[in-house]
Design a protein around this motif. Structure first.
Motif, PDB file in Angstrom:
ATOM      1  N   LEU A 109       0.845  -1.188   0.000  1.00 20.68           N
ATOM      2  CA  LEU A 109       0.000   0.000   0.000  1.00 20.68           C
ATOM      3  C   LEU A 109       0.884   1.243   0.000  1.00 20.68           C
ATOM      4  N   THR A 110       0.518   2.237  -0.811  1.00 15.23           N
ATOM      5  CA  THR A 110       1.208   3.523  -0.834  1.00 15.23           C
ATOM      6  C   THR A 110       0.244   4.586  -0.321  1.00 15.23           C
ATOM      7  N   LEU A 111       0.639   5.267   0.771  1.00 11.23           N
ATOM      8  CA  LEU A 111      -0.198   6.267   1.417  1.00 11.23           C
ATOM      9  C   LEU A 111       0.462   7.633   1.313  1.00 11.23           C
ATOM     10  N   ALA A 112      -0.329   8.673   1.081  1.00 13.91           N
ATOM     11  CA  ALA A 112       0.191  10.043   1.050  1.00 13.91           C
ATOM     12  C   ALA A 112       0.339  10.567   2.468  1.00 13.91           C
ATOM     13  N   ARG A 113       1.453  11.188   2.766  1.00 13.22           N
ATOM     14  CA  ARG A 113       1.688  11.758   4.088  1.00 13.22           C
ATOM     15  C   ARG A 113       0.951  13.086   4.225  1.00 13.22           C
ATOM     16  N   SER A 114       0.467  13.384   5.430  1.00 12.96           N
ATOM     17  CA  SER A 114      -0.252  14.644   5.634  1.00 12.96           C
ATOM     18  C   SER A 114       0.696  15.828   5.654  1.00 12.96           C
ATOM     19  N   THR A 115       1.879  15.653   6.248  1.00 18.43           N
ATOM     20  CA  THR A 115       2.872  16.730   6.338  1.00 18.43           C
ATOM     21  C   THR A 115       4.228  16.156   5.992  1.00 18.43           C
ATOM     22  N   PRO A 116       4.620  16.195   4.728  1.00 14.92           N
ATOM     23  CA  PRO A 116       5.887  15.571   4.337  1.00 14.92           C
ATOM     24  C   PRO A 116       7.109  16.160   5.020  1.00 14.92           C
TER      25      PRO A 116
END
Length: 717
Positions: A238-245
């Motif tokens: 699974l690839t998840l987008a970070r909220s605050t990179p």
């Protein structure tokens, strides 16, 4: 977060109308709640399970422990017989619920929350067991409505035996719980994304229809972003987008994985818990509830409206002595001196106008806070200073007032006037808006007594909450009001004279200092481009003041043009203020570099479960009380040495920007704002330290933590 608040504001009108119509209680057809026990009788020292069942109207939903982009999870406050202990809620695996551009985590239709209960060693067979629970929740469709239910049941004492009628309910509830992790998880960070690799080599790609990961942390990922799934011979990915990179990448990501698998009998949903989610024991087994997840009895449970109002009044009085109100004190003092030559009746009117400004501001802020919380926002006292636009706007307003005090611009001849017409007509508008300003500048501070009172207010009906906030405002306004109503004080004031111009110019500098502090706060909230835009705004405010004043002295044909340029500049400043974004996340990284770990609920749970001592500091850049405490009490060599000797982990939560996890912890301890200081000694509930700290207070609290031996200290580090 800006997208989330924007959506909440769109829901606000509908939420307010629904909530006000029901007195902030949910209509009975939206959620039907009941309390059910698995056995029909209980015996001493034999744990049993309770179920809080929520049947939700079609189209509506309630929330999981991490509600996602908006919402609040259900909470249960227990009233149990002596010796009984309720464990932590066991949460069923949630669903992803899309609302406009937001993604929520929760339940539709029906959800059953299981709670293990342990009775004392012995029970009297002649004394039935009476169990009561207060359930509070938020139920949402396109609008959100807060609700509550008083639940109760009575159980007999005897040989435990299951209730045959409820067996199916508890079986379904246990089936919905996530099971222990089946596949090992490897977490890695790749720029703006997190990669979750589950080692499941036996999976067949054609049978896996969907997979989702629900983190326990509310700030770890971009909830609304698509979760990209891939299945190959090595397992599930699974690839998840970070909220605050820009935040440091997490070392672990506790949460729940759900997988939709197609078999010969149809599609089945599997759920696996990773990290700190406790697994519900069998009915005969002893519960192992997480110490960090245990329900915390709010400190305001015993408060009544009268006591909360009294505490709020005392807190408001003390606010006059807090550092954040000092700059406004200079304005108030100069205002008293200016009015000293007027009649006693006129001076009393100024005191009443100032009080009206304070009360109107407190009630307005309280109403907005209640409305936003009713719409699902995780916010608290001082929430407006979490907005860069509000911080910048307040800095620009104070700069304009400082320029007026310095004589650069004359605004109506009154200190806080809003125009020549108003000032000449009554002169009371200046006193009113000074009260408004005093309230706005006071919000970064939480005075003693104030935290418990505000925390109590935010759990009550709108009428009770507004009454408590009115008492808080009355406490803040009382010293100035008393001076205007007491004739001896009026006679003691000096008469106006030429010396006032010098005093007025001197008093401008505390206001300029406040402007500098607000810009520093803004630097914690926005990136370099946003900070540059805010600094340009300060220049534009200065230019607008200069142009306005020179337009007044210019020729009749030129003056209006120059003053028009000043007004256009003010409009440009307003547009610039509204365009400020929130894109800075450096404080967390810096905290880790200084040996102070950034707070996350998952990290706190892990430390408490391991019985490690933890000190939690909830702070914000705009909280002056927090800054004073850190400088004088928490950063001293003696305190840091004591923490090191006892292997105390220092977690620091930064509430400068909105953080739902911090808001949850504040609310769990009856607070609606920072500062909050908690000391977990390794056993039992945390100790809540005072809001005003001294080095001695902190050292005395740390004495409750045993010093770590050399071997154990090495292990815990």
């Amino acid at each position: 977060m800006i997208r989330r608040l924007a959506f909440l504001l769109l829901m606000l009108a509908a939420s307010l109308s629904a909530a006000s119509a029901q007195g902030f209680r949910t209509p009975p057809d939206l959620v039907r709640a009941s309390l059910v026990a698995e056995p029909v009788a209980v015996a001493g020292a034999q744990p049993f399970t309770l179920a809080v069942r929520m049947q939700v109207k079609p189209g509506w939903h309630v929330y999981w422990r991490n509600p996602g982009d908006s919402g609040l999870p259900p909470e249960v406050t227990w009233t149990l017989p002596a010796g009984f202990n309720a464990g932590a809620i066991r949460w069923p695996a949630p669903e992803r619920i899309a609302i406009a551009t937001l993604m929520n985590y929760g339940y539709e239709g029906e959800v059953t929350l299981l709670v293990p209960v342990t009775p004392p060693p012995s029970l009297d067979p002649a004394d039935p067991v009476r169990i009561q629970a207060k359930l509070t929740y938020l139920v949402c469709e396109t609008e959100c409505v807060p609700g509550s239910a008083d639940l109760a049941l009575t159980l007999s004492v005897g040989e435990p035996r299951p209730d045959a009628e409820q067996a199916a309910l508890f079986e379904r509830a246990r089936t919905a719980l996530p099971t222990p992790a089946l596949w090992p998880l490897q977490l890695s960070s790749q720029g703006d994304t997190l990669q979750l690799d589950f080692a499941a080599p036996g999976l067949k790609p054609e049978t896996i229809k969907a997979a989702s990961f629900f983190p326990y942390s509310e700030t770890a990922i971009d909830n609304a972003a698509a979760q990209v799934m891939r299945v190959d011979e090595s397992g599930l990915h699974l690839t998840l987008a970070r909220s605050t990179p820009t935040d440091p990448a997490p070392a672990a990501l506790p949460g729940v994985l759900t997988v939709d698998e197609e078999t010969g009998g149809g599609t089945h949903r599997l759920a696996f818990a990773y990290g700190d989610e406790p697994v519900l024991p069998a009915p005969a087994a002893a519960p192992e509830a997480s110490a960090a997840a245990q329900p915390v009895a709010p400190v305001f449970d015993a408060l009544t409206l009268a006591t909360a109002a009294g505490l709020a009044f005392l807190g408001g009085l003390i606010l006059n002595l807090m550092p954040c109100v000092f700059p406004v004190l200079s304005i108030k003092v100069l205002g008293l001196v200016r009015h000293a030559g007027e009649s006693a009746a006129r001076v009393r009117l100024h005191g009443l106008a100032y009080t009206a400004g304070v009360l109107a501001s407190f009630l307005g802020l309280a109403g907005l806070l209640l409305a936003l919380k009713g719409g699902g926002a995780a916010i608290g006292w001082g929430f407006q200073l979490q907005s860069p636009s509000v911080v910048a706007g307040l800095a620009y307003l104070l700069l304009a007032m400082g320029l007026s005090l310095s004589g650069v611009v004359h605004v109506g001849g009154r200190l806080a006037g809003i125009g020549d017409g108003l000032a000449r007509r009554s002169g009371l508008s200046g006193s009113y808006f000074t009260g408004v300003l005093a309230t706005l500048v006071a919000t970064p501070c939480t005075a003693p007594f104030m935290g418990s009172a505000v925390g109590f207010a935010l759990t009550q009906s709108a009428g009770v909450a507004l009454a408590v906030f009115a008492c808080l405002g009355l406490g803040l306004a009382l010293p100035f009001l008393a001076l205007t109503l007491w004739p001896p004080a009026l006679r003691a004031l000096p008469r106006p004279g030429a010396w006032m111009e010098t005093l007025k110019q001197v008093l401008a500098f505390p206001v300029y200092a406040t402007v500098a502090w607000l810009i520093w706060v803004l630097a914690q909230q926005v990136g370099p481009q946003g900070l540059l835009a805010a600094l340009i705004g300060l220049v534009l405010v200065g230019f607008a003041a200069w142009a306005w004043e020179h337009g007044r002295a210019a020729a009749p044909r030129v003056g209006p043009i120059v003053q028009g340029v000043a007004l256009l500049t003010v409009a440009a400043v307003a547009a610039l203020t509204l365009s400020l974004d929130r894109d800075r996340a450096v404080p967390a990284a810096q905290a880790a570099a200084d040996g102070v770990e950034p707070f996350t609920q998952a990290r706190l749970d892990a430390l408490v479960n391991a019985r490690r001592p933890v000190f939690v500091n909830m702070t914000a850049a705009w909280c002056i009380t927090c800054a004073v405490n850190e400088t004088t009490s928490l950063s001293t060599k003696a305190v840091r040495a004591a923490m090191k000797d006892r292997s105390v982990t220092y977690l620091k939560g930064d509430w400068t920007n909105q953080n739902p996890e911090i808001t949850r912890l504040l609310e769990a301890h009856g607070r609606s704002g920072v500062p909050l200081y908690l000391l977990y000694t390794g056993a039992g509930e945390p100790q809540v330290l005072p809001q005003i700290l001294t080095e001695g207070t902190v050292l005395a609290a740390l004495e409750a933590v045993p010093a770590a031996s050399g071997k154990s200290a090495a292990l815990v580090r």
